[in-house]
Scaffold this motif. Structure first.
Motif, PDB file in Angstrom:
ATOM      1  N   LEU A   1      11.448  -1.682  12.582  1.00 49.97           N
ATOM      2  CA  LEU A   1      10.252  -1.445  13.467  1.00 49.97           C
ATOM      3  C   LEU A   1       8.692  -1.333  12.701  1.00 49.97           C
ATOM      4  CD1 LEU A   1      11.659   1.884  15.058  1.00 49.97           C
ATOM      5  CD2 LEU A   1      11.835  -0.440  15.732  1.00 49.97           C
ATOM      6  N   PRO A   2       7.813  -1.346  13.252  1.00 50.12           N
ATOM      7  CA  PRO A   2       6.426  -1.174  12.763  1.00 50.12           C
ATOM      8  C   PRO A   2       6.153   0.051  11.966  1.00 50.12           C
ATOM      9  CG  PRO A   2       5.993  -2.122  14.916  1.00 50.12           C
ATOM     10  CD  PRO A   2       7.704  -1.672  14.875  1.00 50.12           C
ATOM     11  N   ILE A   3       5.473  -0.218  10.878  1.00 49.59           N
ATOM     12  CA  ILE A   3       5.252   1.084   9.818  1.00 49.59           C
ATOM     13  C   ILE A   3       4.947   2.220  10.835  1.00 49.59           C
ATOM     14  CG2 ILE A   3       4.097   2.119   7.908  1.00 49.59           C
ATOM     15  CD1 ILE A   3       6.073  -0.308   7.451  1.00 49.59           C
TER      16      ILE A   3
ATOM     17  N   PRO B   1      -3.701   0.642   5.503  1.00 46.00           N
ATOM     18  CA  PRO B   1      -4.465  -0.431   5.970  1.00 46.00           C
ATOM     19  C   PRO B   1      -4.615  -0.442   7.126  1.00 46.00           C
ATOM     20  CG  PRO B   1      -2.720  -1.421   4.997  1.00 46.00           C
ATOM     21  CD  PRO B   1      -2.336   0.200   4.662  1.00 46.00           C
ATOM     22  N   ALA B   2      -6.023  -0.910   7.821  1.00 46.84           N
ATOM     23  CA  ALA B   2      -5.947  -1.133   8.864  1.00 46.84           C
ATOM     24  C   ALA B   2      -5.148  -2.116   9.741  1.00 46.84           C
ATOM     25  CB  ALA B   2      -7.519  -1.374   9.338  1.00 46.84           C
ATOM     26  N   SER B   3      -4.946  -3.126   8.989  1.00 50.65           N
ATOM     27  CA  SER B   3      -4.126  -4.286   9.577  1.00 50.65           C
ATOM     28  C   SER B   3      -2.573  -3.726   9.926  1.00 50.65           C
ATOM     29  CB  SER B   3      -4.013  -5.378   8.392  1.00 50.65           C
ATOM     30  OG  SER B   3      -3.147  -4.561   7.005  1.00 50.65           O
TER      31      SER B   3
ATOM     32  N   GLU C   1       8.086  -8.587   2.925  1.00 50.09           N
ATOM     33  CA  GLU C   1       7.413  -9.010   3.913  1.00 50.09           C
ATOM     34  C   GLU C   1       6.639  -7.844   5.107  1.00 50.09           C
ATOM     35  OE1 GLU C   1      11.358  -8.843   5.217  1.00 50.09           O
ATOM     36  OE2 GLU C   1      10.412  -9.111   3.507  1.00 50.09           O
ATOM     37  N   ALA C   2       7.374  -6.669   4.879  1.00 47.40           N
ATOM     38  CA  ALA C   2       7.042  -5.553   5.621  1.00 47.40           C
ATOM     39  C   ALA C   2       5.756  -4.860   5.531  1.00 47.40           C
ATOM     40  CB  ALA C   2       8.331  -4.585   5.755  1.00 47.40           C
ATOM     41  N   GLU C   3       5.336  -5.208   4.080  1.00 47.59           N
ATOM     42  CA  GLU C   3       4.157  -4.723   3.777  1.00 47.59           C
ATOM     43  C   GLU C   3       3.997  -3.205   3.587  1.00 47.59           C
ATOM     44  OE1 GLU C   3       0.561  -6.411   6.293  1.00 47.59           O
ATOM     45  OE2 GLU C   3       1.028  -8.386   5.185  1.00 47.59           O
ATOM     46  N   ILE C   4       5.187  -2.555   3.380  1.00 45.95           N
ATOM     47  CA  ILE C   4       5.284  -1.207   3.284  1.00 45.95           C
ATOM     48  C   ILE C   4       4.200  -0.479   2.378  1.00 45.95           C
ATOM     49  CG2 ILE C   4       6.909   0.808   2.742  1.00 45.95           C
ATOM     50  CD1 ILE C   4       9.079  -1.294   3.473  1.00 45.95           C
TER      51      ILE C   4
END
Length: 516
Positions: free
Chosen positions: A165-167, A350-352, A309-312
């Motif tokens: 799922l998205p963070i 982060p806003a991304s 790749e999930a940028e946790i």
């Protein structure tokens, strides 16, 4: 008990129906029929053939429990009993009816646990906990628990479909579960079986026509336990060699059969959060014993290493690893502490990072053309606005009338005006163009608002003519700040006081003196 299918299904229109008792088939339900129709032969409720097949001969289908809940489908089963979709006629609503297995009912300990679950859940009022409507005993001696019937899907179903799922969505769902646990722990209740199948994602309507909000609710306190009773119950369970819970989401102390507290639920929720952001649980194996041993001894791999790749965010990773600490002392002490840590971490995200789950983006995008409606002002507020506008208009008319009346009266008394204007040798600067408000002739004396007829003393303090004088352009006519002490361009050699302005006539005082 698996609770992921506690979703409301269609009413059965367009599908063949059957009586579970006599097997008589009936056509699909018509638009004029109610939610439940009964067979005239046996008195059982007519249900869909698909629901009968899915229940595998469950004898509860079609029956009415406690003369108030008519069962039409089975939603799930477990070791303690089954959950059914039932219609409560008096309240005109669908409910999720949990009925304890009959063979469990004769067991005093199992019955006491079921009743304890009903009482504990009835104490919880959080919007993130499934609502309990009723608890009682049926005619055959079985006990039941009536709860709200939710529409949506379990977190287990969502993860099975999307894997990860998205963070921000993961944090949002965990925050809802923590809100439920905070109330339960405060009231001395621990869940002991938190897992994705027991977290239900349902949509609730928002205000003002906005899209529905997706919230997370905790289901199935089937093995929930009051903390004050923990020691006595755990002694019996340990002697029997039984460990309650789901091995994949079990805390180390729970896997060892030790005494549990609220921090056991914190660990289980940390495992769920780990799986939501990485796509896999921290420990997994085909053998339940192996998984339990890893919970006890093995350190979990950091989430950022599992799914780079999930940028946790690193702050979120630290919170997850702290929740998965082997020693309960090293975990967040309470659900509130876990919530505060998540809030602090999310402020630094982060806003991304995406803020909306992929399943919701299309629905939210379709509603972008329908923004929230502007709330209309109340009737009282609209009346006040109209009253204010009317009073301002009347005030403006009265002020203009006072000025015109004063000019007419001053024009009819030339001697007083010449005395007032010529008492001193005052030099005025001639304006380059006439005033936009009142055009004055060369022979006309200068106007002063202080010379207006005013009946009440406090009105004099409201007019600051000195500010009006300073705000005039340089090339405009200078109006004295005080008609009794006129300002001249050249200081007079001899200081004299001008006579006071003519007193207002009784007619003008009576007519305008009360104006405020």
């Amino acid at each position: 008990m698996h609770s992921g299918t506690w979703a409301r299904s269609a009413a059965g229109e367009g599908e063949l129906r059957v009586c579970p008792a006599c097997g008589t088939e009936y056509p699909p339900a018509g638009p004029q029929e109610g939610p439940v129709t009964f067979c005239p032969n046996e008195g059982y409720a007519i249900v869909r053939k698909a629901d009968v097949a899915a229940a595998h001969g469950d004898i509860m289908l079609g029956r009415t429990v406690a003369q108030r809940y008519t069962i039409v489908a089975r939603l799930g089963t477990g070791s303690m009993g089954a959950v059914y979709r039932a219609w409560q006629d008096r309240m005109a609503r669908w409910v999720a009816l949990k009925i304890m297995r009959y063979d469990r009912t004769v067991d005093a300990e199992s019955r006491a646990r079921f009743e304890r679950e009903a009482r504990s859940m009835s104490q919880l009022q959080s919007p993130h906990t499934v609502t309990v409507y009723d608890f009682g005993e049926a005619e055959d001696g079985s006990v039941y628990l009536a709860m709200e019937l939710l529409e949506g899907e379990s977190l287990g179903q969502r993860l099975a479909r999307e894997k990860r799922l998205p963070i921000r969505d993961a944090v949002h769902f965990v925050r809802g579960a923590l809100t439920s646990l905070a109330e339960a722990h405060t009231k001395g209740i621990i869940h002991r079986d938190l897992k994705p199948d027991n977290l239900f994602l349902t949509e609730v309507p928002d205000v003002g026509g906005a899209p529905s909000r997706e919230v997370c609710k905790i289901l199935d306190f089937g093995i929930a336990k009051l903390i004050r009773d923990e020691r006595a119950i755990d002694a019996l369970e340990t002697q029997a060699g039984t460990v309650f819970g789901t091995p994949r989401y079990m805390s180390p102390e729970q896997a060892q059969g030790l005494r549990l507290d609220a921090r056991s639920d914190i660990y289980s929720l940390g495992v769920i959060l780990y799986q939501m952001v990485t796509g896999i649980p921290p420990f997994d194996d085909e053998e339940a014993v192996v998984v339990m041993a890893r919970h006890i001894k093995t350190k979990p791999v950091p989430p950022r290493d599992i799914a780079p790749e999930a940028e946790i965010p690193p702050s979120l990773e630290r919170i997850i690893l702290r929740a998965l600490a082997k020693d309960p002392i090293d975990r967040p002490a309470t659900a509130e502490a876990f919530l505060l840590a998540l809030d602090a971490a999310e402020r630094g995200f982060p806003a991304s990072l995406p803020t909306v789950a992929p399943a919701l983006r299309q629905r939210l995008a379709s509603s972008a053309s329908h923004p929230l409606p502007t709330l209309a002002p109340s009737v009282l507020r609209r009346r006040r606005r109209w009253l204010t506008a009317i009073l301002l208009f009347i005030s403006a008319v009265l002020i203009v009338g006072v000025i015109v009346l004063w000019r007419d009266r001053m024009a009819s008394k030339p001697d007083a005006a010449s005395t007032f204007a010529g008492e001193e040798d005052i030099v005025f600067e001639e304006p380059t163009e006439p005033s936009p408000v009142v055009a004055q002739s060369a022979n006309e004396p200068p106007l002063s608002l202080d010379s207006l007829p005013i009946a009440e003393e406090h009105e004099k303090s409201k007019i600051d003519t000195s500010k009006r004088t300073s705000s005039k352009p340089k090339n405009s006519t200078e109006i004295p700040a005080n008609s009794r002490e006129p300002t001249a361009a050249t200081p007079p050699t001899e200081e004299t006081s001008p006579p006071p302005p003519p007193a207002p006539t009784p007619t003008s005082s009576k007519r305008y003196g009360l104006f405020d």
